[in-house]
Design a protein around this motif. Sequence first.
Motif, mmCIF file in Angstrom:
data_model
loop_
_atom_site.group_PDB
_atom_site.id
_atom_site.type_symbol
_atom_site.label_atom_id
_atom_site.label_comp_id
_atom_site.label_asym_id
_atom_site.label_seq_id
_atom_site.Cartn_x
_atom_site.Cartn_y
_atom_site.Cartn_z
ATOM 1 N N SER A 156 -16.163 -7.415 24.010
ATOM 2 C CA SER A 156 -17.230 -6.787 24.785
ATOM 3 C C SER A 156 -17.251 -5.275 24.554
ATOM 4 O O SER A 156 -18.305 -4.666 24.382
ATOM 5 C CB SER A 156 -17.032 -7.093 26.273
ATOM 6 O OG SER A 156 -17.920 -6.317 27.034
ATOM 7 N N LYS A 165 -20.125 -11.496 41.613
ATOM 8 C CA LYS A 165 -19.859 -10.336 40.749
ATOM 9 C C LYS A 165 -18.521 -9.697 41.104
ATOM 10 O O LYS A 165 -18.153 -9.605 42.284
ATOM 11 C CB LYS A 165 -20.967 -9.297 40.920
ATOM 12 C CG LYS A 165 -22.363 -9.811 40.589
ATOM 13 C CD LYS A 165 -22.656 -9.700 39.114
ATOM 14 C CE LYS A 165 -23.969 -10.329 38.713
ATOM 15 N NZ LYS A 165 -25.156 -9.675 39.172
ATOM 16 N N THR A 197 -21.569 -5.721 24.899
ATOM 17 C CA THR A 197 -22.375 -6.819 25.462
ATOM 18 C C THR A 197 -21.503 -7.638 26.411
ATOM 19 O O THR A 197 -20.274 -7.556 26.369
ATOM 20 C CB THR A 197 -22.866 -7.786 24.357
ATOM 21 O OG1 THR A 197 -21.718 -8.283 23.661
ATOM 22 C CG2 THR A 197 -23.810 -7.116 23.389
ATOM 23 N N TRP A 198 -22.174 -8.456 27.238
ATOM 24 C CA TRP A 198 -21.453 -9.441 28.055
ATOM 25 C C TRP A 198 -20.869 -10.501 27.134
ATOM 26 O O TRP A 198 -21.531 -10.933 26.181
ATOM 27 C CB TRP A 198 -22.409 -10.132 29.030
ATOM 28 C CG TRP A 198 -22.702 -9.318 30.251
ATOM 29 C CD1 TRP A 198 -23.749 -8.472 30.446
ATOM 30 C CD2 TRP A 198 -21.925 -9.301 31.464
ATOM 31 N NE1 TRP A 198 -23.672 -7.912 31.709
ATOM 32 C CE2 TRP A 198 -22.566 -8.416 32.357
ATOM 33 C CE3 TRP A 198 -20.761 -9.938 31.893
ATOM 34 C CZ2 TRP A 198 -22.086 -8.157 33.637
ATOM 35 C CZ3 TRP A 198 -20.269 -9.689 33.163
ATOM 36 C CH2 TRP A 198 -20.935 -8.797 34.018
ATOM 37 N N HIS A 234 -19.226 -14.365 27.206
ATOM 38 C CA HIS A 234 -18.994 -15.571 28.004
ATOM 39 C C HIS A 234 -17.701 -16.237 27.517
ATOM 40 O O HIS A 234 -17.453 -16.325 26.320
ATOM 41 C CB HIS A 234 -20.187 -16.519 27.822
ATOM 42 C CG HIS A 234 -20.076 -17.750 28.639
ATOM 43 N ND1 HIS A 234 -20.059 -17.740 30.013
ATOM 44 C CD2 HIS A 234 -19.956 -19.050 28.267
ATOM 45 C CE1 HIS A 234 -19.932 -18.972 30.461
ATOM 46 N NE2 HIS A 234 -19.860 -19.783 29.413
ATOM 47 N N PHE A 251 -17.772 -7.818 30.921
ATOM 48 C CA PHE A 251 -18.341 -6.671 30.191
ATOM 49 C C PHE A 251 -17.311 -5.554 30.366
ATOM 50 O O PHE A 251 -17.033 -5.138 31.488
ATOM 51 C CB PHE A 251 -19.689 -6.256 30.791
ATOM 52 C CG PHE A 251 -20.443 -5.280 29.938
ATOM 53 C CD1 PHE A 251 -21.623 -5.643 29.296
ATOM 54 C CD2 PHE A 251 -19.972 -3.976 29.745
ATOM 55 C CE1 PHE A 251 -22.320 -4.733 28.499
ATOM 56 C CE2 PHE A 251 -20.662 -3.076 28.952
ATOM 57 C CZ PHE A 251 -21.837 -3.442 28.326
ATOM 58 N N ASP A 311 -17.408 -14.551 32.632
ATOM 59 C CA ASP A 311 -18.117 -13.560 31.810
ATOM 60 C C ASP A 311 -17.510 -12.187 32.058
ATOM 61 O O ASP A 311 -17.200 -11.864 33.202
ATOM 62 C CB ASP A 311 -19.602 -13.496 32.177
ATOM 63 C CG ASP A 311 -20.304 -14.826 31.973
ATOM 64 O OD1 ASP A 311 -20.225 -15.672 32.894
ATOM 65 O OD2 ASP A 311 -20.894 -15.014 30.908
ATOM 66 N N LYS A 320 -17.993 -11.926 36.054
ATOM 67 C CA LYS A 320 -18.634 -12.911 36.946
ATOM 68 C C LYS A 320 -17.716 -14.110 37.104
ATOM 69 O O LYS A 320 -17.043 -14.520 36.149
ATOM 70 C CB LYS A 320 -19.955 -13.404 36.336
ATOM 71 C CG LYS A 320 -21.056 -12.380 36.294
ATOM 72 C CD LYS A 320 -22.298 -12.988 35.643
ATOM 73 C CE LYS A 320 -23.136 -11.903 34.985
ATOM 74 N NZ LYS A 320 -24.097 -12.408 34.021
#
Length: 382
Positions: free
Chosen positions: A372, A254, A377-378, A380, A204, A202, A248
């Motif tokens: 992103s 993180k 937004t995040w 995936h 951002f 993921d 992630k």
Amino acid sequence: MCKNKIKAAVVGGGFIGKQHIEAIRRIPNAEVVAIVETTIERAKTIAEQYHIPNYYDNEDELFALEGIDVIHVCTPNFLHYEMAKKALEHDMNVFCEKPLSLSAEQSQALVDIASMSTGLHAVNLNYRSNVMVREMREQVINKKIGNLLLVQASYIQDWLMYDTDYDWHFVPDMVGASRAVADIGSHAFDLIQFISGQKITDVFADLIKVYPKRKESKEERETFSEVVSDNYEEVAVQNEDAAFIIAKLEDGTKVSITISQVTGGHKNDIEVCMSGSKQSITWKQEHADRLYIGKRNRGNELLYADAKYVSDKAKRFIALPNGHAVGWADAFKNSIQEFYLAIEDKDNKELDYVDFYKGHYLMKLIEACIESNKTQTWIHVK
Ligand SMILES: NC(=O)c1ccc[n+]([C@@H]2O[C@H](COP(=O)([O-])OP(=O)(O)OC[C@H]3O[C@@H](n4cnc5c(N)ncnc54)[C@H](O)[C@@H]3O)[C@@H](O)[C@H]2O)c1
């Protein structure tokens, strides 16, 4: 098993193509037999300089030349797809510079072609072949640092710091939709994934453009070279100079990644720090021969590159004893050599290089950052 010398052809003899030629020459069982450039004069000049027997102004000539084992694609990004495609369609082995293509759509097409070809394929993410990066991976994967808590990485440079810095990296048709993230972020992504043994799932991203316009010089410029000219044309900048990315890993760890091509004094400053529950571990490219092991209740350690100090898996990436500082060129040579070992022994499962499937995943990460940034937004990535 390939018993003869590996014969390589290099397409593109600019900044990185010359590094390929030098690196191939350090590999005992390999030689450069052909160079391809945009004009026959450019190809001839490089061929004479490096004593390369064949030179061409068209890569198609390579497919008629007897006995080439591997084609190195060292051209600007927009040519990677077509050249890698042709090589695989001729069942040739191909070693392509990063990023693999202009888009994930192109890299998807390449993995589809690769799945039908007998040619092996690799993307040059060279930093993972530094011996201390290999050692860092061993320590992280075997939990010598404890459980992984956090990852911090940065790749910062200054070669595009002035608004007079301008070349093909600013032209989306030649570089792709992203510049800084595709160009150097791809190295950071690869190191994070390789060392942690996990995919980035993921992202951002905030992509940053520091100059809305730059001044394009009419003089020719090789990557990283200085061009002094007063013959400029103003051009709108379409891609990012820097990026702040949070991400992630598969297990939820993180990650923060800072990317910049406009930070004065930082030349090729890539650094990865992994925090574990027992200690942290850090590798910095500009001090590539050591690992920094950070402790809380004891003195910190510096682990230097020497076969005596590293794990068995890292050992084969070191050629000289401690004090003969390991550097960029060593990792670069190792990166090519790892692929050549695979060409010689296709069944060797110990070898670890970035094939086109992994290169395609990096392209998806780059596009996820663009998406992103657009949507804030995040994103995936699968
Ligand atoms: N792995 C790394 O660390 C690393 C570092 C720098 C660059 N790169 C990658 O290497 C590639 C080339 O970058 P560079 O910095 O060497 O650029 P460069 O501009 O210095 O060199 C590119 C060369 O390709 C030649 N070329 C262009 N079209 C060609 C064609 N049709 N046939 C043959 N030659 C052609 C150009 O004449 C030039 O000499 C890029 O994809 C870049 O991302 C990788």
